[in-house]
Design a protein around this motif. Structure first.
Motif, PDB file in Angstrom:
ATOM      1  N   LEU A  83      28.792  52.303  70.905  1.00  0.00           N
ATOM      2  CA  LEU A  83      27.755  51.608  70.153  1.00  0.00           C
ATOM      3  C   LEU A  83      28.361  50.400  69.452  1.00  0.00           C
ATOM      4  O   LEU A  83      29.578  50.319  69.264  1.00  0.00           O
ATOM      5  CB  LEU A  83      27.132  52.560  69.131  1.00  0.00           C
ATOM      6  CG  LEU A  83      26.294  53.708  69.710  1.00  0.00           C
ATOM      7  CD1 LEU A  83      25.926  54.707  68.619  1.00  0.00           C
ATOM      8  CD2 LEU A  83      25.042  53.171  70.393  1.00  0.00           C
ATOM      9  N   PRO A  84      27.532  49.443  69.026  1.00  0.00           N
ATOM     10  CA  PRO A  84      28.059  48.273  68.319  1.00  0.00           C
ATOM     11  C   PRO A  84      28.749  48.673  67.013  1.00  0.00           C
ATOM     12  O   PRO A  84      28.519  49.760  66.473  1.00  0.00           O
ATOM     13  CB  PRO A  84      26.804  47.435  68.038  1.00  0.00           C
ATOM     14  CG  PRO A  84      25.781  47.925  69.004  1.00  0.00           C
ATOM     15  CD  PRO A  84      26.075  49.365  69.235  1.00  0.00           C
ATOM     16  N   THR A  85      29.562  47.781  66.495  1.00  0.00           N
ATOM     17  CA  THR A  85      30.246  48.033  65.230  1.00  0.00           C
ATOM     18  C   THR A  85      29.238  48.392  64.145  1.00  0.00           C
ATOM     19  O   THR A  85      28.204  47.731  63.993  1.00  0.00           O
ATOM     20  CB  THR A  85      31.041  46.797  64.791  1.00  0.00           C
ATOM     21  OG1 THR A  85      32.034  46.505  65.771  1.00  0.00           O
ATOM     22  CG2 THR A  85      31.708  47.020  63.444  1.00  0.00           C
ATOM     23  N   ALA A  86      29.538  49.451  63.411  1.00  0.00           N
ATOM     24  CA  ALA A  86      28.684  49.871  62.296  1.00  0.00           C
ATOM     25  C   ALA A  86      29.241  49.282  61.011  1.00  0.00           C
ATOM     26  O   ALA A  86      30.407  49.479  60.672  1.00  0.00           O
ATOM     27  CB  ALA A  86      28.642  51.383  62.201  1.00  0.00           C
ATOM     28  N   HIS A  87      28.403  48.539  60.296  1.00  0.00           N
ATOM     29  CA  HIS A  87      28.791  47.934  59.028  1.00  0.00           C
ATOM     30  C   HIS A  87      28.137  48.712  57.895  1.00  0.00           C
ATOM     31  O   HIS A  87      26.912  48.877  57.867  1.00  0.00           O
ATOM     32  CB  HIS A  87      28.353  46.474  58.980  1.00  0.00           C
ATOM     33  CG  HIS A  87      28.941  45.626  60.067  1.00  0.00           C
ATOM     34  ND1 HIS A  87      30.238  45.152  60.028  1.00  0.00           N
ATOM     35  CD2 HIS A  87      28.406  45.173  61.233  1.00  0.00           C
ATOM     36  CE1 HIS A  87      30.478  44.440  61.121  1.00  0.00           C
ATOM     37  NE2 HIS A  87      29.383  44.441  61.866  1.00  0.00           N
ATOM     38  N   TYR A  88      28.949  49.195  56.958  1.00  0.00           N
ATOM     39  CA  TYR A  88      28.469  49.944  55.809  1.00  0.00           C
ATOM     40  C   TYR A  88      28.634  49.101  54.550  1.00  0.00           C
ATOM     41  O   TYR A  88      29.648  48.417  54.375  1.00  0.00           O
ATOM     42  CB  TYR A  88      29.248  51.246  55.639  1.00  0.00           C
ATOM     43  CG  TYR A  88      29.262  52.156  56.843  1.00  0.00           C
ATOM     44  CD1 TYR A  88      28.191  52.192  57.739  1.00  0.00           C
ATOM     45  CD2 TYR A  88      30.349  52.987  57.093  1.00  0.00           C
ATOM     46  CE1 TYR A  88      28.206  53.036  58.844  1.00  0.00           C
ATOM     47  CE2 TYR A  88      30.375  53.835  58.190  1.00  0.00           C
ATOM     48  CZ  TYR A  88      29.294  53.852  59.069  1.00  0.00           C
ATOM     49  OH  TYR A  88      29.324  54.692  60.166  1.00  0.00           O
ATOM     50  N   LEU A  89      27.650  49.176  53.668  1.00  0.00           N
ATOM     51  CA  LEU A  89      27.687  48.418  52.412  1.00  0.00           C
ATOM     52  C   LEU A  89      27.433  49.362  51.245  1.00  0.00           C
ATOM     53  O   LEU A  89      26.418  50.059  51.220  1.00  0.00           O
ATOM     54  CB  LEU A  89      26.629  47.309  52.416  1.00  0.00           C
ATOM     55  CG  LEU A  89      26.471  46.517  51.112  1.00  0.00           C
ATOM     56  CD1 LEU A  89      27.721  45.677  50.824  1.00  0.00           C
ATOM     57  CD2 LEU A  89      25.227  45.611  51.171  1.00  0.00           C
ATOM     58  N   ALA A  90      28.342  49.378  50.282  1.00  0.00           N
ATOM     59  CA  ALA A  90      28.198  50.185  49.070  1.00  0.00           C
ATOM     60  C   ALA A  90      28.132  49.250  47.870  1.00  0.00           C
ATOM     61  O   ALA A  90      29.049  48.445  47.657  1.00  0.00           O
ATOM     62  CB  ALA A  90      29.369  51.147  48.932  1.00  0.00           C
ATOM     63  N   ILE A  91      27.061  49.350  47.071  1.00  0.00           N
ATOM     64  CA  ILE A  91      26.858  48.463  45.926  1.00  0.00           C
ATOM     65  C   ILE A  91      26.914  49.289  44.651  1.00  0.00           C
ATOM     66  O   ILE A  91      26.188  50.276  44.497  1.00  0.00           O
ATOM     67  CB  ILE A  91      25.509  47.725  46.013  1.00  0.00           C
ATOM     68  CG1 ILE A  91      25.292  47.138  47.421  1.00  0.00           C
ATOM     69  CG2 ILE A  91      25.446  46.612  44.977  1.00  0.00           C
ATOM     70  CD1 ILE A  91      23.922  46.543  47.628  1.00  0.00           C
ATOM     71  N   SER A  92      27.745  48.877  43.724  1.00  0.00           N
ATOM     72  CA  SER A  92      28.000  49.664  42.522  1.00  0.00           C
ATOM     73  C   SER A  92      27.029  49.355  41.402  1.00  0.00           C
ATOM     74  O   SER A  92      26.222  48.429  41.466  1.00  0.00           O
ATOM     75  CB  SER A  92      29.425  49.389  42.022  1.00  0.00           C
ATOM     76  OG  SER A  92      29.459  48.219  41.221  1.00  0.00           O
ATOM     77  N   GLY A  93      27.189  50.131  40.324  1.00  0.00           N
ATOM     78  CA  GLY A  93      26.501  49.827  39.087  1.00  0.00           C
ATOM     79  C   GLY A  93      27.140  48.657  38.381  1.00  0.00           C
ATOM     80  O   GLY A  93      28.141  48.088  38.829  1.00  0.00           O
ATOM     81  N   GLY A  94      26.572  48.303  37.220  1.00  0.00           N
ATOM     82  CA  GLY A  94      27.123  47.185  36.460  1.00  0.00           C
ATOM     83  C   GLY A  94      26.104  46.454  35.607  1.00  0.00           C
ATOM     84  O   GLY A  94      26.409  45.415  35.042  1.00  0.00           O
ATOM     85  N   GLY A  95      24.867  46.966  35.512  1.00  0.00           N
ATOM     86  CA  GLY A  95      23.864  46.317  34.674  1.00  0.00           C
ATOM     87  C   GLY A  95      23.587  44.899  35.113  1.00  0.00           C
ATOM     88  O   GLY A  95      23.404  44.613  36.300  1.00  0.00           O
ATOM     89  N   ASP A  96      23.594  43.961  34.166  1.00  0.00           N
ATOM     90  CA  ASP A  96      23.292  42.572  34.504  1.00  0.00           C
ATOM     91  C   ASP A  96      24.366  41.937  35.382  1.00  0.00           C
ATOM     92  O   ASP A  96      24.136  40.897  36.002  1.00  0.00           O
ATOM     93  CB  ASP A  96      23.060  41.734  33.241  1.00  0.00           C
ATOM     94  CG  ASP A  96      24.165  41.875  32.214  1.00  0.00           C
ATOM     95  OD1 ASP A  96      25.251  42.384  32.559  1.00  0.00           O
ATOM     96  OD2 ASP A  96      23.937  41.481  31.047  1.00  0.00           O
ATOM     97  N   ALA A  97      25.549  42.576  35.481  1.00  0.00           N
ATOM     98  CA  ALA A  97      26.583  42.080  36.390  1.00  0.00           C
ATOM     99  C   ALA A  97      26.196  42.272  37.853  1.00  0.00           C
ATOM    100  O   ALA A  97      26.889  41.777  38.745  1.00  0.00           O
ATOM    101  CB  ALA A  97      27.923  42.768  36.104  1.00  0.00           C
TER     102      ALA A  97
END
Length: 401
Positions: A83-97
């Motif tokens: 299968l094609p490359t799997a791209h994973y994205l993890a986005i953290s906390g940080g409030g207004d940041a």
């Protein structure tokens, strides 16, 4: 938003004017401890959520099913074909940041190098960003609007000091509910459902405070449930993931166990982790090998915070000291999460990439969710991404022997 705990909760406790305020509505009983694992959300399939700290059997089944849906959508009939490359994205906390991550995503689009993500995960402010990131560049303008035009009045309304005693949070988050409802609507949820049918995942984490356990919600399953309350649940999860305990009210989620209605109390996913990709006991490489899923995998981690220790001349006062200690704990937890993801990536053969706010960004803010500050941080992230962001390949301070 957990990294804002010190700045929102404790100063507010000292500074808010004394004012009368009512008590929160009485809750329906919490799920008894012996039934907690059996509780289900009415109208939703069982795999609408996973406990991150238990046997990942249910998540494994959903991951394998997603691979089959992906094969069908791509017209791949040979089960042995890669299968094609799997791209994973993890986005953290940080409030207004979170403005940093939003700017990075939009600059990434402008660079022409932003991939489509097989999996997007979000916690706290990352939970609010994740649906836009999951749905791609068509939602960039909405994402930009959220992180560059709002102010504190669009997120919370301060309550009186007595709220610390007789209410469930120092602030009323009805403005945040209004903001989230504007974007997290039927149209967005339907779009998430369509992508889920193509084999993609959007996962949001909250913390079940009754049992002190992290909960991972499968938003695609909510989208496809057909339940009339699906959008309300979607919004509730987003708000819960961003609800700083003590500062913001928890979100009560109706469930059933053994035919009896109960309520679970959910708060900021950052109470359990600042960022995640999948549970450590989900051994992706072994699973893929056992089921013949061949592909390359890349994980991108966006930490909406600075990783350098922050100096402060701490006042010798109880609340200030406690607040500073909690902020330090959260900072350390966030770095630990980066190492945890790195460890999983090394074990499972994922190409690890990390972005965070560098120390060179030194714009100060006047208040939480300061519009000018968020605009500056957004533009900082955007410009770095336009110029091909220099992703770090290891967590901070990592030494490879």
């Amino acid at each position: 938003m957990a990294t804002q705990f010190q700045r929102v909760f404790f100063p507010a406790l000292c500074a808010l004017a004394l004012a009368a305020c009512g008590s929160p509505p009485e809750r329906i009983s919490a799920v008894p401890s012996d039934l907690a694992r059996e509780a289900t959300v009415p109208g939703m399939p069982e795999n609408v959520r996973y406990f991150a700290d238990e046997d990942p059997e249910r998540l494994i089944a959903d991951a394998l099913a997603s691979a089959e849906r992906e094969r069908r959508s791509l017209g791949v009939t040979d089960p042995a074909a890669p299968l094609p490359t799997a791209h994973y994205l993890a986005i953290s906390g940080g409030g207004d940041a979170g403005a940093f991550g939003a700017g990075l995503l939009i600059g990434w689009t402008e660079s022409g190098a932003r991939p489509e993500f097989k999996l997007v995960t979000g916690i706290s402010t990352g939970a609010l960003t994740a649906p836009f990131a999951f749905l791609g560049s068509d939602y960039d303008e909405q994402l930009k609007t959220v992180y560059t035009t709002i102010g504190p009045e669009d997120v919370f309304k301060p309550r009186g000091l007595f709220a610390a005693i007789n209410n469930d949070g120092l602030a009323d988050t009805s403005p945040l509910w209004t903001l989230v409802s504007q974007y997290a609507n039927e149209e967005m949820l339907a779009a998430i459902g369509r992508e889920y049918q193509e084999g993609r995942f959007l996962l949001i984490a909250t913390t079940n405070l009754d049992i002190r356990r992290p909960v991972i919600w499968n938003i695609g399953e909510i989208a496809l449930s057909g339940d009339p309350n699906a959008v309300t649940l979607f919004r509730s999860i987003l708000i819960a993931s961003a609800s700083i305990p003590g500062a913001f009210p928890p979100v009560m989620i109706d469930v059933e166990a053994d035919g009896v209605p109960y309520q679970e109390m959910h708060v900021d996913g950052g109470a359990a982790a600042q960022v995640f990709i999948y549970p450590p006991n989900f051994e992706l490489e072994d699973l893929a090998e056992n089921y013949g899923v061949t592909r390359e995998r890349t994980v991108y981690v966006v930490r909406n915070a600075q990783l350098e220790p922050e100096w402060s001349d701490v006042d010798r006062q109880t609340l200030t000291i406690v607040g500073r200690a909690i902020a330090s704990l959260i900072h350390s937890q966030g770095i630990g999460d980066l190492y945890r993801i790195y460890s999983s990536a090394q074990r499972d053969g994922l190409d690890y990439n990390l972005a965070f706010i560098p120390a060179e960004f030194d714009v100060e803010k006047e208040e939480e969710f300061d519009t000018a500050y968020m605009q500056a941080l957004f533009e900082f992230g955007r410009e770095r991404a336009v110029n091909r962001y220099p992703w770090e390949k290891t967590p901070p301070g990592f030494v490879d022997d």
